[in-house]
Design a protein around this motif. Structure first.
Motif, PDB file in Angstrom:
ATOM      1  N   ALA A 145       0.837  -1.210   0.000  1.00 19.40           N
ATOM      2  CA  ALA A 145       0.000   0.000   0.000  1.00 19.40           C
ATOM      3  C   ALA A 145       0.870   1.258   0.000  1.00 19.40           C
ATOM      4  O   ALA A 145       0.595   2.215  -0.743  1.00 19.40           O
ATOM      5  CB  ALA A 145      -0.935  -0.001   1.206  1.00 19.40           C
ATOM      6  N   LEU A 146       1.921   1.274   0.809  1.00 26.05           N
ATOM      7  CA  LEU A 146       2.820   2.430   0.851  1.00 26.05           C
ATOM      8  C   LEU A 146       3.555   2.610  -0.474  1.00 26.05           C
ATOM      9  O   LEU A 146       3.690   3.734  -0.974  1.00 26.05           O
ATOM     10  CB  LEU A 146       3.829   2.287   1.990  1.00 26.05           C
ATOM     11  CG  LEU A 146       3.303   2.581   3.389  1.00 26.05           C
ATOM     12  CD1 LEU A 146       4.338   2.202   4.446  1.00 26.05           C
ATOM     13  CD2 LEU A 146       2.926   4.042   3.523  1.00 26.05           C
ATOM     14  N   ILE A 147       4.023   1.521  -1.033  1.00 26.82           N
ATOM     15  CA  ILE A 147       4.720   1.613  -2.321  1.00 26.82           C
ATOM     16  C   ILE A 147       3.748   2.083  -3.401  1.00 26.82           C
ATOM     17  O   ILE A 147       4.089   2.936  -4.222  1.00 26.82           O
ATOM     18  CB  ILE A 147       5.381   0.272  -2.694  1.00 26.82           C
ATOM     19  CG1 ILE A 147       6.578   0.020  -1.767  1.00 26.82           C
ATOM     20  CG2 ILE A 147       5.834   0.267  -4.149  1.00 26.82           C
ATOM     21  CD1 ILE A 147       7.230  -1.338  -1.927  1.00 26.82           C
ATOM     22  N   GLY A 148       2.527   1.553  -3.391  1.00 26.95           N
ATOM     23  CA  GLY A 148       1.524   1.994  -4.355  1.00 26.95           C
ATOM     24  C   GLY A 148       1.237   3.481  -4.242  1.00 26.95           C
ATOM     25  O   GLY A 148       1.142   4.184  -5.248  1.00 26.95           O
ATOM     26  N   ALA A 149       1.104   3.959  -3.007  1.00 21.86           N
ATOM     27  CA  ALA A 149       0.861   5.392  -2.795  1.00 21.86           C
ATOM     28  C   ALA A 149       2.044   6.222  -3.281  1.00 21.86           C
ATOM     29  O   ALA A 149       1.865   7.279  -3.894  1.00 21.86           O
ATOM     30  CB  ALA A 149       0.588   5.666  -1.317  1.00 21.86           C
ATOM     31  N   ALA A 150       3.248   5.742  -3.024  1.00 19.60           N
ATOM     32  CA  ALA A 150       4.447   6.464  -3.472  1.00 19.60           C
ATOM     33  C   ALA A 150       4.530   6.488  -4.995  1.00 19.60           C
ATOM     34  O   ALA A 150       4.879   7.514  -5.591  1.00 19.60           O
ATOM     35  CB  ALA A 150       5.700   5.829  -2.874  1.00 19.60           C
ATOM     36  N   LEU A 151       4.203   5.378  -5.636  1.00 19.95           N
ATOM     37  CA  LEU A 151       4.256   5.326  -7.104  1.00 19.95           C
ATOM     38  C   LEU A 151       3.224   6.248  -7.735  1.00 19.95           C
ATOM     39  O   LEU A 151       3.447   6.768  -8.826  1.00 19.95           O
ATOM     40  CB  LEU A 151       4.036   3.891  -7.581  1.00 19.95           C
ATOM     41  CG  LEU A 151       5.188   2.932  -7.322  1.00 19.95           C
ATOM     42  CD1 LEU A 151       4.774   1.503  -7.649  1.00 19.95           C
ATOM     43  CD2 LEU A 151       6.421   3.329  -8.126  1.00 19.95           C
ATOM     44  N   GLN A 152       2.107   6.473  -7.068  1.00 18.91           N
ATOM     45  CA  GLN A 152       1.059   7.328  -7.611  1.00 18.91           C
ATOM     46  C   GLN A 152       1.244   8.803  -7.259  1.00 18.91           C
ATOM     47  O   GLN A 152       0.568   9.656  -7.811  1.00 18.91           O
ATOM     48  CB  GLN A 152      -0.302   6.849  -7.122  1.00 18.91           C
ATOM     49  CG  GLN A 152      -0.670   5.489  -7.681  1.00 18.91           C
ATOM     50  CD  GLN A 152      -1.935   4.931  -7.069  1.00 18.91           C
ATOM     51  OE1 GLN A 152      -2.658   5.630  -6.383  1.00 18.91           O
ATOM     52  NE2 GLN A 152      -2.198   3.668  -7.324  1.00 18.91           N
ATOM     53  N   ALA A 154       3.044  12.548  -6.907  1.00 15.17           N
ATOM     54  CA  ALA A 154       3.789  13.418  -7.826  1.00 15.17           C
ATOM     55  C   ALA A 154       5.276  13.482  -7.490  1.00 15.17           C
ATOM     56  O   ALA A 154       6.090  13.784  -8.330  1.00 15.17           O
ATOM     57  CB  ALA A 154       3.197  14.826  -7.795  1.00 15.17           C
ATOM     58  N   ARG A 155       5.626  13.155  -6.247  1.00 12.61           N
ATOM     59  CA  ARG A 155       7.029  13.217  -5.818  1.00 12.61           C
ATOM     60  C   ARG A 155       7.698  11.846  -5.779  1.00 12.61           C
ATOM     61  O   ARG A 155       8.891  11.744  -5.530  1.00 12.61           O
ATOM     62  CB  ARG A 155       7.118  13.834  -4.410  1.00 12.61           C
ATOM     63  CG  ARG A 155       6.722  15.297  -4.399  1.00 12.61           C
ATOM     64  CD  ARG A 155       6.824  15.922  -3.014  1.00 12.61           C
ATOM     65  NE  ARG A 155       7.765  15.255  -2.142  1.00 12.61           N
ATOM     66  CZ  ARG A 155       7.490  14.917  -0.876  1.00 12.61           C
ATOM     67  NH1 ARG A 155       6.305  15.162  -0.367  1.00 12.61           N
ATOM     68  NH2 ARG A 155       8.393  14.338  -0.134  1.00 12.61           N
ATOM     69  N   GLY A 156       6.940  10.781  -5.937  1.00 13.35           N
ATOM     70  CA  GLY A 156       7.503   9.441  -5.848  1.00 13.35           C
ATOM     71  C   GLY A 156       7.758   9.019  -4.416  1.00 13.35           C
ATOM     72  O   GLY A 156       8.647   8.232  -4.130  1.00 13.35           O
ATOM     73  N   ARG A 157       6.970   9.572  -3.489  1.00 14.01           N
ATOM     74  CA  ARG A 157       7.095   9.244  -2.057  1.00 14.01           C
ATOM     75  C   ARG A 157       5.707   9.000  -1.496  1.00 14.01           C
ATOM     76  O   ARG A 157       4.735   9.588  -1.922  1.00 14.01           O
ATOM     77  CB  ARG A 157       7.740  10.388  -1.303  1.00 14.01           C
ATOM     78  CG  ARG A 157       9.185  10.635  -1.668  1.00 14.01           C
ATOM     79  CD  ARG A 157       9.738  11.785  -0.836  1.00 14.01           C
ATOM     80  NE  ARG A 157      11.079  12.108  -1.234  1.00 14.01           N
ATOM     81  CZ  ARG A 157      12.164  11.658  -0.627  1.00 14.01           C
ATOM     82  NH1 ARG A 157      12.067  10.853   0.390  1.00 14.01           N
ATOM     83  NH2 ARG A 157      13.352  12.005  -1.044  1.00 14.01           N
ATOM     84  N   ALA A 158       5.670   8.117  -0.465  1.00 15.98           N
ATOM     85  CA  ALA A 158       4.396   7.853   0.205  1.00 15.98           C
ATOM     86  C   ALA A 158       3.977   9.100   0.975  1.00 15.98           C
ATOM     87  O   ALA A 158       4.827   9.838   1.483  1.00 15.98           O
ATOM     88  CB  ALA A 158       4.542   6.660   1.161  1.00 15.98           C
TER      89      ALA A 158
END
Length: 160
Positions: A145-152, A154-158
């Motif tokens: 979930a954290l990686i998915g949020a980071a990938l989505q 704009a900064r590439g971070r959760a």
């Protein structure tokens, strides 16, 4: 100095400043884009490495349980703490890949979640009697979930 020459010098000087400023702005934007792309790549790499490690630990645990006879009543109290060498090598390689991939992730919340999952996985996937499988599954879901949020993002971070 002639006014037309002064005007030409001022115009060319202004054009030069605008060109340099545009080039600097373009380079900063390009660096930012490369950094963002690297963050995303590192996140997907660590996600793949965690999945490979999870699979390797499951296989290792299954082989260990089969060799010790736990769970089927066989083995007569004999305890053999070994698995086939290829499985041990597979786990070792997956551990190494996971460690390297984790070291590249810049997002502290993702790294912390990965470390929590890793600690649980080393116990619950190898010896199912020591830690509930649900804890490992929850930790793995949180990592994803954290990686998915980071990938989505704009900064590439959760977020957080």
């Amino acid at each position: 100095m002639d006014t037309s020459v002064a005007a030409a010098l001022i115009t060319s000087g202004a054009a030069f400043v605008v060109a340099v400023g545009g080039g600097v702005r373009s380079e900063v934007r390009s660096m930012s884009d490369r950094r963002y792309a690297a963050r995303r790549m590192f996140l997907t790499d660590v996600q793949d490495a965690a999945l490979a490690l999870r699979d390797a630990l499951r296989e290792y645990g299954s082989a260990l349980r089969t060799r010790t006879g736990s769970g089927d009543g066989a083995g007569g109290g004999i305890f053999i703490m070994s698995v086939p060498e290829p499985l041990a090598a597979q786990v070792s390689a997956a551990e190494g890949r996971f460690t390297v991939a984790t070291s590249r992730v810049e997002d502290e919340s993702v790294v912390a979640a990965l470390e929590r999952w890793h600690a649980l996985a080393q116990i619950s996937l190898i010896d199912t009697s020591d830690a509930p499988a649900a804890d490992e599954q929850d930790a793995f879901a949180q990592v994803n979930a954290l990686i998915g949020a980071a990938l989505q993002s704009a900064r590439g971070r959760a977020p957080g």
